[in-house]
Design an enzyme around this catalytic site. Structure first.
Site, PDB file in Angstrom:
ATOM      1  N   GLY A 159       0.827  -1.199   0.000  1.00 22.50           N
ATOM      2  CA  GLY A 159       0.000   0.000   0.000  1.00 22.50           C
ATOM      3  C   GLY A 159       0.865   1.254   0.000  1.00 22.50           C
ATOM      4  O   GLY A 159       0.683   2.133  -0.803  1.00 22.50           O
ATOM      5  N   ILE A 206      -0.684  -5.926   4.816  1.00 23.72           N
ATOM      6  CA  ILE A 206      -0.505  -5.473   3.434  1.00 23.72           C
ATOM      7  C   ILE A 206       0.825  -5.971   2.875  1.00 23.72           C
ATOM      8  O   ILE A 206       1.358  -5.405   1.927  1.00 23.72           O
ATOM      9  CB  ILE A 206      -0.636  -3.946   3.341  1.00 23.72           C
ATOM     10  CG1 ILE A 206       0.372  -3.230   4.246  1.00 23.72           C
ATOM     11  CG2 ILE A 206      -2.045  -3.522   3.708  1.00 23.72           C
ATOM     12  CD1 ILE A 206       0.378  -1.705   4.078  1.00 23.72           C
ATOM     13  N   THR A 221       3.386  -6.781   5.160  1.00 24.14           N
ATOM     14  CA  THR A 221       4.403  -6.482   6.168  1.00 24.14           C
ATOM     15  C   THR A 221       4.693  -7.655   7.083  1.00 24.14           C
ATOM     16  O   THR A 221       5.720  -7.686   7.750  1.00 24.14           O
ATOM     17  CB  THR A 221       3.928  -5.333   7.054  1.00 24.14           C
ATOM     18  OG1 THR A 221       2.649  -5.710   7.602  1.00 24.14           O
ATOM     19  CG2 THR A 221       3.763  -4.049   6.275  1.00 24.14           C
ATOM     20  N   ARG A 258      10.434  -2.702  21.635  1.00 25.33           N
ATOM     21  CA  ARG A 258      10.792  -4.124  21.632  1.00 25.33           C
ATOM     22  C   ARG A 258      10.424  -4.719  20.272  1.00 25.33           C
ATOM     23  O   ARG A 258       9.326  -4.470  19.759  1.00 25.33           O
ATOM     24  CB  ARG A 258       9.998  -4.799  22.743  1.00 25.33           C
ATOM     25  CG  ARG A 258      10.459  -6.153  23.133  1.00 25.33           C
ATOM     26  CD  ARG A 258       9.753  -6.537  24.440  1.00 25.33           C
ATOM     27  NE  ARG A 258       9.598  -7.965  24.521  1.00 25.33           N
ATOM     28  CZ  ARG A 258       8.457  -8.586  24.794  1.00 25.33           C
ATOM     29  NH1 ARG A 258       7.347  -7.888  25.032  1.00 25.33           N
ATOM     30  NH2 ARG A 258       8.432  -9.891  24.851  1.00 25.33           N
ATOM     31  N   GLN A 318      11.230  -5.040   7.053  1.00 26.71           N
ATOM     32  CA  GLN A 318      10.483  -3.785   6.997  1.00 26.71           C
ATOM     33  C   GLN A 318      11.423  -2.585   6.900  1.00 26.71           C
ATOM     34  O   GLN A 318      11.229  -1.704   6.066  1.00 26.71           O
ATOM     35  CB  GLN A 318       9.592  -3.664   8.236  1.00 26.71           C
ATOM     36  CG  GLN A 318       8.703  -2.450   8.253  1.00 26.71           C
ATOM     37  CD  GLN A 318       7.512  -2.553   7.309  1.00 26.71           C
ATOM     38  OE1 GLN A 318       7.161  -3.636   6.844  1.00 26.71           O
ATOM     39  NE2 GLN A 318       6.906  -1.430   7.012  1.00 26.71           N
ATOM     40  N   GLY A 342       6.006   1.549  16.862  1.00 31.65           N
ATOM     41  CA  GLY A 342       5.824   1.366  15.420  1.00 31.65           C
ATOM     42  C   GLY A 342       7.162   1.193  14.726  1.00 31.65           C
ATOM     43  O   GLY A 342       8.160   1.749  15.154  1.00 31.65           O
ATOM     44  N   GLU A 401       7.535   2.916   9.183  1.00 32.08           N
ATOM     45  CA  GLU A 401       8.036   3.929   8.263  1.00 32.08           C
ATOM     46  C   GLU A 401       9.382   4.534   8.639  1.00 32.08           C
ATOM     47  O   GLU A 401       9.974   5.273   7.853  1.00 32.08           O
ATOM     48  CB  GLU A 401       6.974   5.029   8.122  1.00 32.08           C
ATOM     49  CG  GLU A 401       5.759   4.482   7.404  1.00 32.08           C
ATOM     50  CD  GLU A 401       4.492   5.283   7.643  1.00 32.08           C
ATOM     51  OE1 GLU A 401       4.032   5.906   6.698  1.00 32.08           O
ATOM     52  OE2 GLU A 401       3.963   5.272   8.765  1.00 32.08           O
TER      53      GLU A 401
HETATM   54 MO1  MOS Z   1       1.472   4.889   5.731  1.00 37.37          MO
HETATM   55  S1  MOS Z   1       2.259   6.108   4.301  1.00 37.37           S
HETATM   56  O1  MOS Z   1       1.106   5.993   6.979  1.00 37.37           O
HETATM   57  O2  MOS Z   1       0.069   4.277   5.035  1.00 37.37           O
END
Ligand code: MOS
Length: 706
Positions: A234, A461, A463, A580, A590, A653, A656
């Protein structure tokens, strides 16, 4: 018995289904009596439809009909996204053309080939109007961006601090429009059963898509059933409800049959969304000893007036460095462009390119090591807000990254290393990315056979979320992963955050962990099946007000050929602090994937538009270059020990953070190689050549290539 599933490297659960073709996607799920829709899109950036002549198309074999603004079902105009009404979803409702690529009509036929052939026989006449695509920070229509993600920074006396600085840098950085480029094109298969809407759709969050569809059709959310079991990527381009599922729902309603729309690659480029262009000015002042005094980050991005969106480029300037004066100003420029959407580290990625290039330039002007400069300016609380940090292991990332990379051996003078005819340079950048949780609902059933069924409206998606959540559930239940069955990707499983904002796994893990706790409290009762359900909405409301971020330090080594301007990345090393780590194998994938995207952004990616029409000149994978195997060097990624205290299991998280800092690290390495700054992405051959040949001085290396 506890399987200790968290922390164990495991391959994806569904990997076998994917490689054997057993996993079904939105475009290949078998449905009887299926019809196919084909979009016709606008060839210009602004104007009106004068006429659509479908007579030839309607007479062609297999054609069921054509939907356009004159005959399409009416949709609720107030339906919207996170920020409010979303005009980009009001498809086929009027004759206005708001961007090149806007859907004008949908041809529906028995087969996709028939629909496509009929679409080419359609006669559409449009009246063009002058469009505005001239993006710049100083555009007269520029307006303050929404502050829904937080207020601007405004601390200290900027003017006075700049005046007192030994060095003041003011430079401008630009990043182009970019396209998400998920492997799987957007697709949806949709049908109605009386007043219930069923969709198998490619998206990053089935629940939120069901909410939007319910609003568009003015029906109850419970009447909409969206399944998205497997999604081929995505990168933000499927974060919102897409045009494919809306148009297919309209066609299915009209023709009383299941309808599938599968976009072509070119349609994904022109009709879905993109990362907006940015234009950023950094003003940074520092003392001679390398103390930052002032950071002023002004950033603008191109926005469509159809829907609100925030490209939060200035976030890291509020967080990364302490300075007596910090000011941020984020500006949106409404233009006749494709509506932008979050893409691969939205805001932070173009923002970090500007900030971390500027910090490197300050280090250059002060003649200090750029790593040292960063280490000297680390804050103890969030500089812009005064909020305490939740966990901040950035210094560990920097030190460990420098050690592994061999940073200490670097001669910081530019153009100081050659390998035959090639210039060699190294550079680094640090960055942060916002982390946190959003409300989600999870149910866990203790089955009679001793196994557990975990149900949550999560999205995988590509990941590995499904695999990670299985491990989380196993640990939380004190059971082996073989006893866990996980159900995700279905809006009927209830409210859940999507795979986005680097908050999917943390949000879902939180709910699963709480549901497991609740189930275990009652499990002494021998009655099975027994189900526990938890909605984390109110638990999340009581989280402490701390700055929750993930961090990275990325190091790059590049070669630059001064004869051709070609930049190659030779080495890339990232150290990450992401709480963690649940699954070291998938976590590494990732962040390595993210670093490759950062490399791709630095060197290759750029949507090029024809200024006369605004249409994409390179809207496919022949013309829009994304990093391929030959572009990617050995990449090393590592995680420093970290634990997020706001999460019940210490997770943060990591979606990204891999992308965000990489482009600046590469740009800084290109400077180190060549002695010239690249402030416009991508760092194309022509830009390098132009700048590098402008610098006097003979290369000291071999010249045999001449
Ligand atoms: Mo991600 S670019 O926050 O779907």
């Amino acid at each position: 018995m506890n399987a200790d599933a968290v922390g164990t490297p495991r391959p994806r659960i569904e990997g076998r289904f994917k490689v054997t073709g057993a996993a079904h996607y939105a475009a290949d799920i078998p449905v009887p009596d299926l019809a196919h829709g084909w979009m016709m899109t606008a060839p210009l950036s602004r104007g009106r439809i004068r006429d659509i002549d479908a007579s030839t198309a309607l007479a062609m074999p297999g054609v069921l009909g054509v939907l356009d603004h004159r005959n399409a079902p009416r949709l609720n105009p107030k339906a919207g996204n996170y920020f409010g009404p979303d005009g980009s979803l009001r498809l086929l409702q009027d004759d206005v053309i708001p961007y090149a690529g806007w859907p004008l009509a949908l041809v529906v036929a028995e087969t996709p080939e028939q629909a496509r052939a009929a679409a080419s026989a359609m006669r559409v006449t449009c009246d063009g109007e002058p469009h505005d695509l001239d993006f710049t920070l100083e555009h007269p229509a520029a307006r303050p961006a929404s502050t829904a993600f937080g207020p601007e920074a405004d601390i200290g006396d900027l003017k006075a601090e700049l005046a007192a600085s030994a060095v003041v840098l003011e430079e401008r950085y630009r990043t182009p429009e970019e396209s998400h480029c998920a492997m799987e094109p957007h697709a949806a298969t949709v049908w109605w059963d009386s007043d219930h809407l069923y969709a198998v759709d490619s998206n990053q969050g089935a629940f939120s898509v069901s909410e939007v569809l319910a609003a568009l059709w003015s029906i109850d959310r419970e009447q909409v059933h969206v399944r998205s079991e497997h999604v081929g990527g995505g990168f933000g381009g499927k974060g919102a409800c897409g045009p494919q599922v809306v148009l297919a729902s309209m066609a299915s309603r009209r023709f009383g049959r299941p309808v599938r729309i599968t976009m072509t690659r070119a349609q994904v480029f022109e009709t879905t969304s993109s990362r907006p262009r940015t234009d950023q000015v950094m003003t940074v002042g520092a003392d001679a000893d390398g103390r930052l005094r002032a950071i002023h980050h002004r950033a603008a991005y191109a926005l469509s007036p159809l829907s609100e969106y925030i490209e939060a480029c200035t976030e890291q300037a509020k967080i990364l460095y302490s300075a007596p004066a910090i000011r941020t100003r984020l500006t949106a420029v409404p233009l006749d462009v494709l509506p932008p959407a979050s893409m691969r580290g939205p805001g932070a990625t173009p923002g970090s390119f500007a900030l971390e290039s500027a910090i490197d330039e300050v280090a250059e002007r002060l003649d200090v090591d750029p790593l040292d400069l960063r280490l000297r300016n680390q804050p103890t609380v969030t500089p812009a807000s005064g909020k305490p940090f939740s966990t901040r292991r950035l210094v560990s990332c920097m030190r460990e990254g420098a050690r592994r990379f061999g940073w200490a051996a670097r001669d910081r003078r530019p153009r100081s290393r050659w390998d035959g005819p090639l210039l060699i340079g190294s550079g680094m950048a640090t960055t942060s990315f916002s982390a946190g949780v959003f409300p989600s609902k999870a149910s866990i059933t203790a089955e009679p056979d001793g196994s557990f069924t975990v149900s949550i409206g999560a999205s995988d998606i590509g990941t590995g979320a499904r695999t990670a959540l299985t491990a989380v559930a196993a640990d939380a239940l004190g059971a082996g992963t073989e006893r866990i069955r996980i159900r995700i990707g279905d809006s009927d499983l209830g409210m859940a955050w999507g795979a986005g904002g680097s908050r999917g796994t943390t949000s879902w893990s939180f709910a699963i962990t709480e549901a497991a706790k609740k189930l275990r409290e009652n499990l002494h009762d021998p009655v099975r099946p027994m189900t526990a359900t938890v909605d984390t909405t109110t638990m999340i409301d009581f989280q402490p007000d701390r700055e929750r971020q993930t961090y990275s330090a990325v190091f790059a080594e590049v070669t630059v050929d001064p004869a051709t301007g070609e930049v190659r990345v030779r080495r890339l090393l990232g150290m990450f602090a992401v709480g963690r780590v649940i699954n070291p194998l998938l976590a590494r994938s990732q962040v390595v994937g993210g670093m490759i995207m950062g490399l791709s952004m630095a060197l290759h990616e750029e949507s090029v538009r024809d200024p006369r029409t605004g249409r994409l000149a390179n809207g496919d994978w022949a013309g829009y270059h994304i990093a391929a195997h030959a572009d990617v060097p050995d990449i090393e990624a590592g995680f420093v020990p970290d634990y997020e205290p706001q999460d019940p299991s210490g997770f943060n998280g990591l979606g990204e953070i891999g992308t965000a800092g990489t482009a600046a690290a590469i740009a800084n390495a290109v400077w180190h190689a060549t002695g010239t700054r690249q402030r416009i992405l991508p760092i194309r051959l022509d830009r390098v050549l132009e700048q590098t040949t402008a610098v006097a001085g003979e290369p000291r290396g071999a010249r045999s290539y001449h």
